[in-house]
Design a protein around this motif. Structure first.
Motif, mmCIF file in Angstrom:
data_model
loop_
_atom_site.group_PDB
_atom_site.id
_atom_site.type_symbol
_atom_site.label_atom_id
_atom_site.label_comp_id
_atom_site.label_asym_id
_atom_site.label_seq_id
_atom_site.Cartn_x
_atom_site.Cartn_y
_atom_site.Cartn_z
ATOM 1 N N MET A 1 -6.436 15.529 -29.393
ATOM 2 C CA MET A 1 -7.394 15.182 -28.338
ATOM 3 C C MET A 1 -8.816 15.560 -28.759
ATOM 4 N N LYS A 2 -8.959 16.683 -29.453
ATOM 5 C CA LYS A 2 -10.289 17.062 -29.949
ATOM 6 C C LYS A 2 -10.782 16.025 -30.961
ATOM 7 N N TYR A 3 -9.871 15.587 -31.827
ATOM 8 C CA TYR A 3 -10.229 14.558 -32.805
ATOM 9 C C TYR A 3 -10.593 13.254 -32.093
ATOM 10 N N ALA A 4 -9.813 12.880 -31.073
ATOM 11 C CA ALA A 4 -10.081 11.649 -30.319
ATOM 12 C C ALA A 4 -11.458 11.710 -29.661
ATOM 13 N N GLU A 5 -11.801 12.855 -29.098
ATOM 14 C CA GLU A 5 -13.115 13.006 -28.463
ATOM 15 C C GLU A 5 -14.236 12.901 -29.494
ATOM 16 N N LYS A 6 -14.024 13.506 -30.659
ATOM 17 C CA LYS A 6 -15.042 13.492 -31.721
ATOM 18 C C LYS A 6 -15.255 12.082 -32.286
ATOM 19 N N SER A 7 -14.177 11.309 -32.409
ATOM 20 C CA SER A 7 -14.267 9.973 -33.012
ATOM 21 C C SER A 7 -14.282 8.851 -31.968
ATOM 22 N N PHE A 8 -14.418 9.212 -30.702
ATOM 23 C CA PHE A 8 -14.338 8.240 -29.603
ATOM 24 C C PHE A 8 -15.330 7.092 -29.770
ATOM 25 N N HIS A 9 -16.524 7.380 -30.237
ATOM 26 C CA HIS A 9 -17.581 6.376 -30.376
ATOM 27 C C HIS A 9 -17.271 5.331 -31.444
ATOM 28 N N ARG A 10 -16.352 5.647 -32.354
ATOM 29 C CA ARG A 10 -16.019 4.695 -33.413
ATOM 30 C C ARG A 10 -14.568 4.207 -33.318
ATOM 31 N N THR A 11 -14.029 4.304 -32.123
ATOM 32 C CA THR A 11 -12.648 3.871 -31.887
ATOM 33 C C THR A 11 -12.624 2.804 -30.802
ATOM 34 N N GLU A 12 -12.042 1.670 -31.119
ATOM 35 C CA GLU A 12 -11.848 0.605 -30.128
ATOM 36 C C GLU A 12 -10.405 0.677 -29.642
ATOM 37 N N ILE A 13 -10.216 0.426 -28.385
ATOM 38 C CA ILE A 13 -8.876 0.342 -27.794
ATOM 39 C C ILE A 13 -8.712 -1.064 -27.239
ATOM 40 N N ILE A 14 -7.597 -1.669 -27.581
ATOM 41 C CA ILE A 14 -7.254 -3.000 -27.073
ATOM 42 C C ILE A 14 -6.075 -2.846 -26.132
ATOM 43 N N ARG A 15 -6.191 -3.418 -24.941
ATOM 44 C CA ARG A 15 -5.052 -3.466 -24.019
ATOM 45 C C ARG A 15 -4.395 -4.825 -24.174
ATOM 46 N N LEU A 16 -3.108 -4.819 -24.455
ATOM 47 C CA LEU A 16 -2.321 -6.046 -24.501
ATOM 48 C C LEU A 16 -1.558 -6.136 -23.187
ATOM 49 N N GLN A 17 -2.020 -7.012 -22.324
ATOM 50 C CA GLN A 17 -1.399 -7.209 -21.013
ATOM 51 C C GLN A 17 -0.229 -8.167 -21.186
ATOM 52 N N VAL A 18 0.981 -7.691 -20.930
ATOM 53 C CA VAL A 18 2.191 -8.488 -21.155
ATOM 54 C C VAL A 18 2.293 -9.567 -20.081
ATOM 55 N N THR A 19 2.469 -10.812 -20.524
ATOM 56 C CA THR A 19 2.674 -11.910 -19.580
ATOM 57 C C THR A 19 4.151 -12.305 -19.512
ATOM 58 N N GLU A 20 4.840 -12.263 -20.637
ATOM 59 C CA GLU A 20 6.291 -12.466 -20.657
ATOM 60 C C GLU A 20 6.835 -11.943 -21.970
ATOM 61 N N ARG B 1 -10.568 -6.236 -24.209
ATOM 62 C CA ARG B 1 -11.475 -5.233 -24.781
ATOM 63 C C ARG B 1 -12.461 -4.818 -23.713
ATOM 64 N N GLY B 2 -13.351 -3.915 -24.068
ATOM 65 C CA GLY B 2 -14.374 -3.493 -23.104
ATOM 66 C C GLY B 2 -13.777 -2.652 -21.986
ATOM 67 N N LEU B 3 -12.776 -1.863 -22.310
ATOM 68 C CA LEU B 3 -12.118 -1.015 -21.317
ATOM 69 C C LEU B 3 -13.027 0.148 -20.935
ATOM 70 N N SER B 4 -12.776 0.712 -19.778
ATOM 71 C CA SER B 4 -13.556 1.875 -19.353
ATOM 72 C C SER B 4 -13.263 3.058 -20.278
ATOM 73 N N ASP B 5 -14.181 4.006 -20.334
ATOM 74 C CA ASP B 5 -13.966 5.204 -21.143
ATOM 75 C C ASP B 5 -12.701 5.933 -20.694
ATOM 76 N N ALA B 6 -12.460 5.983 -19.389
ATOM 77 C CA ALA B 6 -11.271 6.672 -18.869
ATOM 78 C C ALA B 6 -9.985 6.002 -19.358
ATOM 79 N N GLU B 7 -9.938 4.679 -19.326
ATOM 80 C CA GLU B 7 -8.737 3.968 -19.790
ATOM 81 C C GLU B 7 -8.560 4.133 -21.301
#
Length: 167
Positions: free
Chosen positions: A137-156, A110-116
């Motif tokens: 994309m317009k919707y994503a920009e409008k709701s960006f502040h209330r959207t969390e993104i999780i990166r799942l880094q694959v290990t295997e 969590r805690g990804l950069s805004d760009a990511e």
């Protein structure tokens, strides 16, 4: 497109049911949803189906609200499992099911950069709403502040399938 490294089928018990890496990669790319499974200390296990997108490299992205049970679990234990099931076919007269699936071991971030985060939302729109991406994309920009993104880094990861011979 790159492939996720660390594809290992050596831990699959039924070695006669291995899904080859090319088919597993296609399932990862095209799967509609996956089940995210977590271990929640003091709460037990927690699994939930989620939409996801693969970045074509080593990461999957999941979007959610900025608070909730899955985020609480990941804060305590970032190692998670992710399962995607592809085609299934119940063969009732044979008392079995044909299937294909992949299981990925990942580390949640969590805690990804805004760009990511915005890149992940764009990838999700490419996958799930390609004909409505501009509006999305317009919707994503409008709701960006209330959207969390999780990166799942694959290990295997590994893949398994069952296909019956047609008689």
């Amino acid at each position: 497109m790159m492939e996720v490294t660390n594809y290992h089928n050596d831990k699959v018990r039924r070695q006669d049911r291995l899904l080859d890496e090319a088919k597993a990669t296609e399932l990862l790319r095209s799967g509609e949803y996956g089940t995210l499974s977590m271990s929640c200390p003091d709460e037990g296990a927690y699994g939930i189906p989620v939409n996801y997108v693969w970045d074509g490299d080593q990461s999957l992205y999941v979007h959610c609200a900025p608070v909730g049970r899955k985020l609480q679990c990941m804060e305590k234990e970032p190692r998670v499992s992710f399962c995607v099931v592809g085609k299934t076919n119940v063969l009732s007269d044979k008392f079995t099911t044909e299937y294909e699936s992949i299981v990925l071991q990942c580390t949640a971030h969590r805690g990804l950069s805004d760009a990511e985060r915005m890149k992940a939302l764009s990838l999700l729109l490419d996958k799930y709403s390609p004909h409505d991406k501009a509006v999305g994309m317009k919707y994503a920009e409008k709701s960006f502040h209330r959207t969390e993104i999780i990166r799942l880094q694959v290990t295997e990861w590994s893949g398994k399938c069952k296909r019956m011979m047609v008689e």
